[in-house]
Scaffold this motif. Structure first.
Motif, PDB file in Angstrom:
ATOM      1  N   GLU A  74      10.107  -2.255 -22.752  1.00 49.12           N
ATOM      2  CA  GLU A  74      11.114  -2.227 -21.604  1.00 49.12           C
ATOM      3  C   GLU A  74      12.678  -2.506 -21.781  1.00 49.12           C
ATOM      4  O   GLU A  74      13.514  -1.017 -21.151  1.00 49.12           O
ATOM      5  CB  GLU A  74      10.982  -2.694 -20.312  1.00 49.12           C
ATOM      6  N   LEU A  75      13.056  -2.729 -22.896  1.00 52.65           N
ATOM      7  CA  LEU A  75      13.989  -3.442 -23.005  1.00 52.65           C
ATOM      8  C   LEU A  75      15.013  -1.797 -23.750  1.00 52.65           C
ATOM      9  O   LEU A  75      15.701  -1.400 -23.492  1.00 52.65           O
ATOM     10  CB  LEU A  75      14.243  -4.151 -23.664  1.00 52.65           C
ATOM     11  N   ILE A  76      13.722  -1.363 -24.440  1.00 50.93           N
ATOM     12  CA  ILE A  76      14.233  -0.438 -25.495  1.00 50.93           C
ATOM     13  C   ILE A  76      14.702   0.430 -24.898  1.00 50.93           C
ATOM     14  O   ILE A  76      15.209   1.657 -25.048  1.00 50.93           O
ATOM     15  CB  ILE A  76      13.045  -0.174 -26.799  1.00 50.93           C
ATOM     16  N   GLY A  77      13.959   1.188 -23.309  1.00 50.48           N
ATOM     17  CA  GLY A  77      14.159   2.490 -23.026  1.00 50.48           C
ATOM     18  C   GLY A  77      15.343   2.044 -21.909  1.00 50.48           C
ATOM     19  O   GLY A  77      16.167   3.125 -21.911  1.00 50.48           O
ATOM     20  N   ALA A  78      15.755   1.398 -21.925  1.00 47.48           N
ATOM     21  CA  ALA A  78      17.160   0.792 -21.052  1.00 47.48           C
ATOM     22  C   ALA A  78      18.669   1.386 -21.633  1.00 47.48           C
ATOM     23  O   ALA A  78      19.385   1.427 -21.142  1.00 47.48           O
ATOM     24  CB  ALA A  78      16.943  -0.542 -20.329  1.00 47.48           C
TER      25      ALA A  78
ATOM     26  N   ALA B 278      21.842   7.239 -25.034  1.00 44.69           N
ATOM     27  CA  ALA B 278      22.195   9.092 -24.605  1.00 44.69           C
ATOM     28  C   ALA B 278      23.366   8.400 -23.817  1.00 44.69           C
ATOM     29  O   ALA B 278      24.248  10.034 -23.708  1.00 44.69           O
ATOM     30  CB  ALA B 278      20.726   9.083 -24.001  1.00 44.69           C
ATOM     31  N   ALA B 279      23.530   8.366 -23.131  1.00 46.22           N
ATOM     32  CA  ALA B 279      25.008   8.260 -22.254  1.00 46.22           C
ATOM     33  C   ALA B 279      25.760   8.303 -22.496  1.00 46.22           C
ATOM     34  O   ALA B 279      27.241   8.430 -22.338  1.00 46.22           O
ATOM     35  CB  ALA B 279      25.262   7.381 -20.762  1.00 46.22           C
ATOM     36  N   MET B 280      26.305   7.399 -23.409  1.00 46.89           N
ATOM     37  CA  MET B 280      27.032   7.110 -24.306  1.00 46.89           C
ATOM     38  C   MET B 280      27.626   7.740 -25.232  1.00 46.89           C
ATOM     39  O   MET B 280      28.806   8.947 -25.380  1.00 46.89           O
ATOM     40  CB  MET B 280      27.536   5.743 -24.626  1.00 46.89           C
TER      41      MET B 280
END
Length: 163
Positions: free
Chosen positions: A48-52, A58-60
């Motif tokens: 779950e943390l890897i997904g976040a 990606a946003a950065m």
């Protein structure tokens, strides 16, 4: 020499053990990883943390790529990296308001004393010889301190002979 050689060979001996120490570290931390991820069930939270993390990375990345493209489009035909023009005697004459012959003579000197008025304009320029500066420094050294100049005056010679 014996101490240096002993230290050197101890270091060589320790370097020879380095692969075994590295292997032990991998085994220990591999065991820790297995224990925390599989035995305690930490793999669910990890994924779950890897997904976040992937969303944030990606946003950065997209933001940085957009900023780079914006700057590329904005400055693509603008060349701002230009060398400064060479300073000519005429430019110096215009800046300092002095004769060109004086400026050329000043450029040939290694040491000068320049006096300025409160507005920063040049009042006078006095050429100084290196020997004059050494003498001025020698005179300004407080008593009781050793001068770095190898030249001694007569008073120093007498004081040295008296000692």
């Amino acid at each position: 020499m014996s101490g240096v050689l002993t230290t050197f060979f101890w270091m060589v001996w320790l370097v020879l053990w380095l692969p075994l120490v590295t292997l032990a570290g991998w085994v220990f931390f591999g065991w820790q990883f297995k224990f925390h991820m599989f035995d305690l069930g930490g793999d669910e939270g990890f994924f779950e943390l890897i997904g976040a993390y992937l969303v944030v990375i990606a946003a950065m990345g997209i933001t940085l790529l957009a900023w780079a493209k914006y700057n590329h489009l904005r400055f693509r035909n603008v060349e701002r990296r230009k060398a400064f023009p060479a300073v000519t005697p005429a430019m110096l004459q215009a800046r300092f308001g002095q004769e060109e012959s004086s400026l050329l003579a000043w450029q040939g000197r290694r040491i000068m004393v320049v006096e300025h008025d409160p507005e920063g304009r040049i009042i006078s320029v006095l050429p100084r010889d290196e020997r004059d500066l050494r003498e001025a420094r020698a005179d300004s050294v407080p008593s009781g301190r050793v001068r770095s100049s190898p030249v001694r005056d007569a008073d120093e010679e007498q004081a040295c002979e008296a000692v």
